[in-house]
Motif scaffolding. Structure first.
Motif, PDB file in Angstrom:
ATOM      1  N   ALA A 229      -3.237 -15.847   8.160  1.00  0.00           N
ATOM      2  CA  ALA A 229      -4.175 -16.281   7.551  1.00  0.00           C
ATOM      3  C   ALA A 229      -4.029 -16.699   6.597  1.00  0.00           C
ATOM      4  N   LEU A 230      -3.384 -16.342   6.120  1.00  0.00           N
ATOM      5  CA  LEU A 230      -2.948 -17.222   4.339  1.00  0.00           C
ATOM      6  C   LEU A 230      -2.551 -18.487   4.755  1.00  0.00           C
ATOM      7  N   ALA A 231      -1.846 -18.608   6.049  1.00  0.00           N
ATOM      8  CA  ALA A 231      -1.466 -19.521   6.242  1.00  0.00           C
ATOM      9  C   ALA A 231      -2.302 -20.659   6.668  1.00  0.00           C
ATOM     10  N   GLU A 232      -3.400 -20.332   7.101  1.00  0.00           N
ATOM     11  CA  GLU A 232      -4.176 -21.199   7.793  1.00  0.00           C
ATOM     12  C   GLU A 232      -5.333 -21.900   6.138  1.00  0.00           C
ATOM     13  N   HIS A 233      -5.229 -21.090   4.839  1.00  0.00           N
ATOM     14  CA  HIS A 233      -6.031 -21.534   4.298  1.00  0.00           C
ATOM     15  C   HIS A 233      -5.051 -22.142   3.033  1.00  0.00           C
ATOM     16  N   GLY A 234      -3.685 -22.583   3.717  1.00  0.00           N
ATOM     17  CA  GLY A 234      -2.804 -23.507   2.741  1.00  0.00           C
ATOM     18  C   GLY A 234      -1.722 -22.483   2.028  1.00  0.00           C
ATOM     19  N   ARG A 235      -1.918 -21.181   1.839  1.00  0.00           N
ATOM     20  CA  ARG A 235      -0.987 -20.179   0.831  1.00  0.00           C
ATOM     21  C   ARG A 235       0.176 -20.327   2.234  1.00  0.00           C
ATOM     22  N   THR A 236       1.550 -20.514   1.673  1.00  0.00           N
ATOM     23  CA  THR A 236       2.858 -20.194   2.566  1.00  0.00           C
ATOM     24  C   THR A 236       3.404 -19.248   1.246  1.00  0.00           C
ATOM     25  N   SER A 237       2.894 -19.256  -0.217  1.00  0.00           N
ATOM     26  CA  SER A 237       4.094 -18.918  -1.036  1.00  0.00           C
ATOM     27  C   SER A 237       3.405 -18.172  -1.767  1.00  0.00           C
ATOM     28  N   GLY A 238       3.719 -18.131  -3.080  1.00  0.00           N
ATOM     29  CA  GLY A 238       3.008 -17.500  -3.476  1.00  0.00           C
ATOM     30  C   GLY A 238       2.822 -15.770  -3.880  1.00  0.00           C
ATOM     31  N   PRO A 239       1.482 -14.711  -4.051  1.00  0.00           N
ATOM     32  CA  PRO A 239       1.527 -13.765  -4.163  1.00  0.00           C
ATOM     33  C   PRO A 239       0.785 -13.579  -2.253  1.00  0.00           C
ATOM     34  N   LEU A 240       1.591 -12.134  -2.152  1.00  0.00           N
ATOM     35  CA  LEU A 240       0.852 -11.847  -0.603  1.00  0.00           C
ATOM     36  C   LEU A 240      -0.483 -10.662  -0.271  1.00  0.00           C
ATOM     37  N   LEU A 241      -0.441  -9.994  -1.839  1.00  0.00           N
ATOM     38  CA  LEU A 241      -1.795  -9.615  -1.975  1.00  0.00           C
ATOM     39  C   LEU A 241      -2.589 -10.034  -3.480  1.00  0.00           C
ATOM     40  N   VAL A 242      -4.116 -10.564  -2.288  1.00  0.00           N
ATOM     41  CA  VAL A 242      -4.830 -11.968  -3.809  1.00  0.00           C
ATOM     42  C   VAL A 242      -5.883 -10.990  -3.852  1.00  0.00           C
TER      43      VAL A 242
ATOM     44  N   GLY B 296      -3.546 -15.714  -7.855  1.00  0.00           N
ATOM     45  CA  GLY B 296      -4.828 -15.008  -7.614  1.00  0.00           C
ATOM     46  C   GLY B 296      -4.262 -13.978  -6.730  1.00  0.00           C
ATOM     47  N   ARG B 297      -2.830 -13.247  -7.794  1.00  0.00           N
ATOM     48  CA  ARG B 297      -2.577 -11.841  -7.686  1.00  0.00           C
ATOM     49  C   ARG B 297      -3.245 -11.033  -7.840  1.00  0.00           C
ATOM     50  N   MET B 298      -3.371  -9.791  -7.152  1.00  0.00           N
ATOM     51  CA  MET B 298      -4.110  -8.876  -7.440  1.00  0.00           C
ATOM     52  C   MET B 298      -3.150  -8.000  -8.661  1.00  0.00           C
ATOM     53  N   THR B 299      -3.739  -7.590  -9.367  1.00  0.00           N
ATOM     54  CA  THR B 299      -3.735  -6.840 -10.141  1.00  0.00           C
ATOM     55  C   THR B 299      -3.340  -5.182  -9.636  1.00  0.00           C
ATOM     56  N   ALA B 300      -2.011  -4.216 -10.405  1.00  0.00           N
ATOM     57  CA  ALA B 300      -1.788  -2.721 -10.230  1.00  0.00           C
ATOM     58  C   ALA B 300      -2.910  -1.823  -9.990  1.00  0.00           C
ATOM     59  N   GLU B 301      -3.912  -1.916 -10.766  1.00  0.00           N
ATOM     60  CA  GLU B 301      -5.253  -1.140 -10.691  1.00  0.00           C
ATOM     61  C   GLU B 301      -5.985  -1.891  -9.693  1.00  0.00           C
ATOM     62  N   ALA B 302      -6.592  -2.621  -8.931  1.00  0.00           N
ATOM     63  CA  ALA B 302      -7.054  -3.119  -8.160  1.00  0.00           C
ATOM     64  C   ALA B 302      -5.778  -2.761  -7.022  1.00  0.00           C
ATOM     65  N   VAL B 303      -5.197  -3.006  -6.393  1.00  0.00           N
ATOM     66  CA  VAL B 303      -4.516  -2.365  -5.522  1.00  0.00           C
ATOM     67  C   VAL B 303      -5.524  -0.837  -5.196  1.00  0.00           C
ATOM     68  N   ALA B 304      -4.832   0.409  -6.398  1.00  0.00           N
ATOM     69  CA  ALA B 304      -4.496   1.339  -6.908  1.00  0.00           C
ATOM     70  C   ALA B 304      -6.413   2.013  -6.504  1.00  0.00           C
ATOM     71  N   ASP B 305      -6.791   0.464  -6.053  1.00  0.00           N
ATOM     72  CA  ASP B 305      -8.553   1.193  -6.432  1.00  0.00           C
ATOM     73  C   ASP B 305      -8.846   0.861  -5.074  1.00  0.00           C
ATOM     74  N   VAL B 306      -8.237  -0.456  -4.309  1.00  0.00           N
ATOM     75  CA  VAL B 306      -8.863  -0.273  -3.078  1.00  0.00           C
ATOM     76  C   VAL B 306      -8.075   1.197  -1.852  1.00  0.00           C
ATOM     77  N   VAL B 307      -7.525   2.070  -2.123  1.00  0.00           N
ATOM     78  CA  VAL B 307      -6.666   2.798  -1.614  1.00  0.00           C
ATOM     79  C   VAL B 307      -8.159   4.652  -1.631  1.00  0.00           C
ATOM     80  N   THR B 308      -7.708   3.972  -3.019  1.00  0.00           N
ATOM     81  CA  THR B 308      -9.372   4.625  -3.806  1.00  0.00           C
ATOM     82  C   THR B 308     -10.447   4.904  -2.985  1.00  0.00           C
TER      83      THR B 308
END
Length: 358
Positions: free
Chosen positions: A243-256, A280-292
């Motif tokens: 899906a990321l490749a379809e948006h032209g993203r083949t490098s850079g952050p995995l979680l955006v 557009g890289r997510m922060t560690a806080e944003a990653v934790a927020d997703v789990v919560t």
């Protein structure tokens, strides 16, 4: 004051090496800005911020009561610990928990060491904390116990994923965040730091290069295919990468970052200025927020955070009978990690319960 900036000793201080006198000058006790920055880089930014705030609170209190903060005496530190046990904090309106006061004591000692000053003795302050812990325990106050993240076990992970729209980009990302975070036992900051190039697909599954911040090294973590396609980290990651490749993203952050309109890495502005990672890289806080958020949406009770994935991995792996060494090396724990041993004790409390058979 800089948290790690040592102060030069007086010029001409002398010592001896193999019996010969040596005279140091101020240069011998001074760090260049580049060297100082390199030293600071070895301390996590979150730790530096916490220590700086703790030190600021200590120096302000010392100024208000007419005591010297640097170098502080053991009695000054003991007095400050007693002050913290009864004084409501601005953030919570309650006195700091004993574990937080422990961190303050560590910050005070660290600041003294950074300034090349003998750190004060803290045995008196720790006796104050011991008394405070017992007082809280007898009152059945939750602050008496160390706060632990609820472990995300397979059943809970299935419930967390059940409510996701896996056809949407955000749903794909959140599924990878949970499944890959669990399978690699990654911390929130380690997950956020993953790049697309850190994930390599093989015939057996994925090899994920994770930078383990606590042990300061990269690990190549093998992630095999899951037996259930819905909870397979390999299939979920493959779908997100496509899906990321379809948006032209083949490098850079995995979680955006993805906004509610499905826009990838939307710009964030505050006061007219662009903020956040430009890719557009997510922060560690944003990653934790997703789990919560996912745990809350699934109606799961407990104290959920980004660390729930890491703790859940260790608990579930132990219950499956895997050896401590294999669990530790897979998840990037330091050998003899007390945190990991604590997780395994939680897992063993039923399977290795000494009451069984009595």
């Amino acid at each position: 004051m800089n948290t790690l900036q040592p102060q030069p000793r007086p010029a001409g201080s002398a010592t001896t090496v193999t019996g010969f006198p040596v005279s140091h000058t101020a240069v011998d006790h001074t760090l260049s800005p580049a060297a100082r920055a390199a030293v600071e880089a070895g301390v996590p930014a979150s730790t530096r911020r916490a220590y700086a705030a703790d030190w600021q609170g200590f120096t302000a209190w010392c100024a208000s009561v007419g005591r010297v903060a640097l170098p502080a005496t053991a009695r000054t530190v003991t007095e400050y610990a007693a002050h913290l046990t009864v004084t409501p904090s601005v953030k919570t309106g309650r006195p700091l928990a004993p574990s937080s006061i422990e961190r303050v004591l560590t910050a005070i000692r660290s600041m003294h060491k950074a300034a090349d000053v003998v750190a004060p003795e803290t045995s008196g302050a720790r006796k104050v904390l011991a008394g405070r812990r017992e007082e809280l325990a007898l009152a059945h106050d939750p602050a008496a116990t160390v706060r632990k993240a609820t472990p995300a076990l397979p059943a809970e992970i299935r419930r967390m994923l059940a409510g996701l729209d896996r056809a949407s980009l955000a749903g794909m990302r959140d599924a990878v965040l949970v499944l890959l975070g669990y399978a690699t036992a990654a911390r929130s900051s380690e997950l956020a730091a993953l790049n697309i190039g850190d994930v390599t697909e093989t015939a057996e599954g994925l090899v994920v290069t994770v930078y383990r911040r606590k042990i300061k090294k990269h690990t190549e973590t093998a992630v095999p295919y899951g037996s259930n396609p819905a909870t397979c980290p390999v299939r979920a990651t493959r779908a997100l990468l496509a899906a990321l490749a379809e948006h032209g993203r083949t490098s850079g952050p995995l979680l955006v970052r993805i906004d509610r309109h499905g826009r990838l890495a939307p710009p964030i502005r505050r006061g007219g200025r662009a903020i956040g990672d430009p890719e557009g890289r997510m922060t560690a806080e944003a990653v934790a927020d997703v789990v919560t958020r996912l745990a809350g949406a699934a109606g799961l009770p407990g104290d959920w955070s980004g660390h729930s994935l890491r703790r859940g991995f260790a608990t579930a792996a132990r219950r499956q009978g895997h050896a401590l060494e294999r669990i530790g090396r897979h998840g990037g724990w330091a050998d003899g990690s007390r945190a990991l041993l604590g997780y395994l004790e939680d897992a063993d409390q039923w399977t290795e319960n000494p009451v069984v058979g009595l």
